[in-house]
Motif scaffolding. Structure first.
Motif, mmCIF file in Angstrom:
data_model
loop_
_atom_site.group_PDB
_atom_site.id
_atom_site.type_symbol
_atom_site.label_atom_id
_atom_site.label_comp_id
_atom_site.label_asym_id
_atom_site.label_seq_id
_atom_site.Cartn_x
_atom_site.Cartn_y
_atom_site.Cartn_z
ATOM 1 N N UNK A 1 -20.403 -50.703 -82.777
ATOM 2 C CA UNK A 1 -19.757 -51.987 -83.068
ATOM 3 C C UNK A 1 -18.245 -51.815 -83.196
ATOM 4 N N UNK A 2 -17.811 -50.749 -83.845
ATOM 5 C CA UNK A 2 -16.369 -50.534 -83.983
ATOM 6 C C UNK A 2 -15.720 -50.163 -82.646
ATOM 7 N N UNK A 3 -16.422 -49.416 -81.817
ATOM 8 C CA UNK A 3 -15.878 -49.076 -80.506
ATOM 9 C C UNK A 3 -15.719 -50.317 -79.633
ATOM 10 N N UNK A 4 -16.603 -51.272 -79.814
ATOM 11 C CA UNK A 4 -16.526 -52.496 -79.021
ATOM 12 C C UNK A 4 -15.498 -53.480 -79.551
ATOM 13 N N UNK A 5 -15.129 -53.334 -80.814
ATOM 14 C CA UNK A 5 -14.121 -54.218 -81.414
ATOM 15 C C UNK A 5 -13.221 -53.401 -82.334
ATOM 16 N N UNK A 6 -12.434 -52.464 -81.775
ATOM 17 C CA UNK A 6 -11.600 -51.611 -82.620
ATOM 18 C C UNK A 6 -10.479 -52.392 -83.292
ATOM 19 N N UNK A 7 -10.058 -51.889 -84.425
ATOM 20 C CA UNK A 7 -8.927 -52.489 -85.128
ATOM 21 C C UNK A 7 -7.672 -52.347 -84.256
ATOM 22 N N UNK A 8 -6.975 -53.439 -83.934
ATOM 23 C CA UNK A 8 -5.753 -53.331 -83.118
ATOM 24 C C UNK A 8 -4.705 -52.405 -83.734
ATOM 25 N N UNK A 9 -4.759 -52.219 -85.042
ATOM 26 C CA UNK A 9 -3.790 -51.342 -85.701
ATOM 27 C C UNK A 9 -3.946 -49.896 -85.241
ATOM 28 N N UNK A 10 -5.136 -49.529 -84.784
ATOM 29 C CA UNK A 10 -5.325 -48.152 -84.311
ATOM 30 C C UNK A 10 -4.427 -47.868 -83.104
ATOM 31 N N UNK A 11 -4.403 -48.777 -82.154
ATOM 32 C CA UNK A 11 -3.556 -48.611 -80.967
ATOM 33 C C UNK A 11 -2.086 -48.605 -81.355
ATOM 34 N N UNK A 12 -1.709 -49.515 -82.251
ATOM 35 C CA UNK A 12 -0.312 -49.613 -82.662
ATOM 36 C C UNK A 12 0.161 -48.366 -83.386
ATOM 37 N N UNK A 13 -0.765 -47.645 -84.044
ATOM 38 C CA UNK A 13 -0.381 -46.489 -84.848
ATOM 39 C C UNK A 13 -0.248 -45.204 -84.030
ATOM 40 N N UNK A 14 -0.706 -45.191 -82.788
ATOM 41 C CA UNK A 14 -0.701 -43.950 -82.007
ATOM 42 C C UNK A 14 0.700 -43.352 -81.839
ATOM 43 N N UNK A 15 1.764 -44.145 -81.592
ATOM 44 C CA UNK A 15 3.088 -43.535 -81.437
ATOM 45 C C UNK A 15 3.607 -42.847 -82.704
ATOM 46 N N UNK A 16 2.996 -43.141 -83.839
ATOM 47 C CA UNK A 16 3.419 -42.479 -85.079
ATOM 48 C C UNK A 16 2.857 -41.071 -85.193
ATOM 49 N N UNK A 17 1.942 -40.695 -84.309
ATOM 50 C CA UNK A 17 1.369 -39.346 -84.323
ATOM 51 C C UNK A 17 2.278 -38.451 -83.499
ATOM 52 N N UNK A 18 3.153 -37.729 -84.165
ATOM 53 C CA UNK A 18 4.182 -36.956 -83.472
ATOM 54 C C UNK A 18 3.825 -35.493 -83.291
ATOM 55 N N UNK A 19 2.677 -35.051 -83.823
ATOM 56 C CA UNK A 19 2.289 -33.655 -83.645
ATOM 57 C C UNK A 19 1.921 -33.418 -82.186
ATOM 58 N N UNK A 20 2.023 -32.177 -81.707
ATOM 59 C CA UNK A 20 1.566 -31.882 -80.347
ATOM 60 C C UNK A 20 0.109 -32.311 -80.169
ATOM 61 N N UNK A 21 -0.157 -33.079 -79.129
ATOM 62 C CA UNK A 21 -1.487 -33.660 -78.923
ATOM 63 C C UNK A 21 -1.942 -33.419 -77.493
ATOM 64 N N UNK A 22 -3.130 -32.836 -77.357
ATOM 65 C CA UNK A 22 -3.747 -32.618 -76.053
ATOM 66 C C UNK A 22 -4.921 -33.573 -75.912
ATOM 67 N N UNK A 23 -4.905 -34.380 -74.863
ATOM 68 C CA UNK A 23 -5.998 -35.292 -74.562
ATOM 69 C C UNK A 23 -6.745 -34.734 -73.356
#
Length: 224
Positions: A141-163
């Motif tokens: 249910x959360x994957x189908x309707x994620x909190x929009x704040x999650x997307x907005x918060x991604x640029x605040x993650x400044x640590x090295x990140x491998x996707x």
């Protein structure tokens, strides 16, 4: 919430926490954990409702994020590297966005991007399960309707990140995963065409890719 966990490697080595996917448990990381234990203190918890951890009946990404934060506190770890697969990747980036000082480096393997995924409602399989069934529909249910704040918060993650993306054989939208990777200021995208379970189906390539990332990226020191 006291999480069951497995530990390997030297207690003096840099800590690395591996977070499994939905319906799985920490044993899914056995081969990867053995590889990284040569240079890291590897900690592999069973998330709430999975494996040997308690099944409280209430589930959300936020609750699991807070469980992992408490897990770090319980082990007196001011910070650690996080590797998360699928569900575990969402838990990892939510922790990194809310508590950036606690995460040194971030690896997100086939992690659902915070966009509506339109996944079908799961049907309970017959027989005993190695996880609490209530966790699966709650997470979907959360994957189908994620909190929009999650997307907005991604640029605040400044640590090295491998996707790490799994390519066209994955059920997850690869363009959205690439867009998510582009949101991280220190993000890098690698595609290993193995589908959703990259670390299980291509373990050598996955470990080599992550090993190179951990060796060349500079961890962010904790700021307290």
């Amino acid at each position: 919430m006291r999480l069951a966990h497995r530990e390997s490697g030297s207690p003096e080595a840099p800590p690395l926490v591996l977070l499994h996917g939905l319906t799985s448990d920490g044993t899914a990381w056995d081969a990867v954990a053995a590889h990284f234990a040569a240079r890291h203190r590897v900690l592999v918890p069973d998330l709430r409702g999975h494996g040997r951890s308690p099944r409280p009946g209430t589930y959300s990404f936020e609750l699991m994020r807070d469980d992992v934060l408490s897990f770090l506190d319980e082990l007196a770890l001011p910070s650690a590297g996080l590797i998360g697969h699928s569900l575990g990747g969402v838990v990892a980036y939510l922790l990194a966005s809310r508590h950036p000082a606690r995460v040194t480096r971030l690896v997100l393997e086939e992690t659902p991007p915070p966009v509506p995924l339109n996944l079908p409602s799961p049907q309970r399989p017959s027989g005993p399960l190695g996880y609490d069934w209530a966790a699966r529909p709650a997470i979907v249910r959360q994957l189908n309707a994620p909190d929009p704040a999650w997307w907005d918060a991604l640029p605040a993650i400044t640590v090295p990140t491998l996707v790490v993306a799994g390519g066209e054989e994955s059920h997850l939208p690869q363009r959205a995963i690439a867009a998510m990777a582009g949101r991280f200021p220190a993000g890098r995208l690698v595609t290993i065409p193995a589908g959703h379970r990259v670390h299980a189906l291509r373990p050598r390539e996955f470990c080599a890719t992550v090993e190179e990332f951990l060796a060349t990226s500079q961890p962010t020191p904790p700021a307290f």
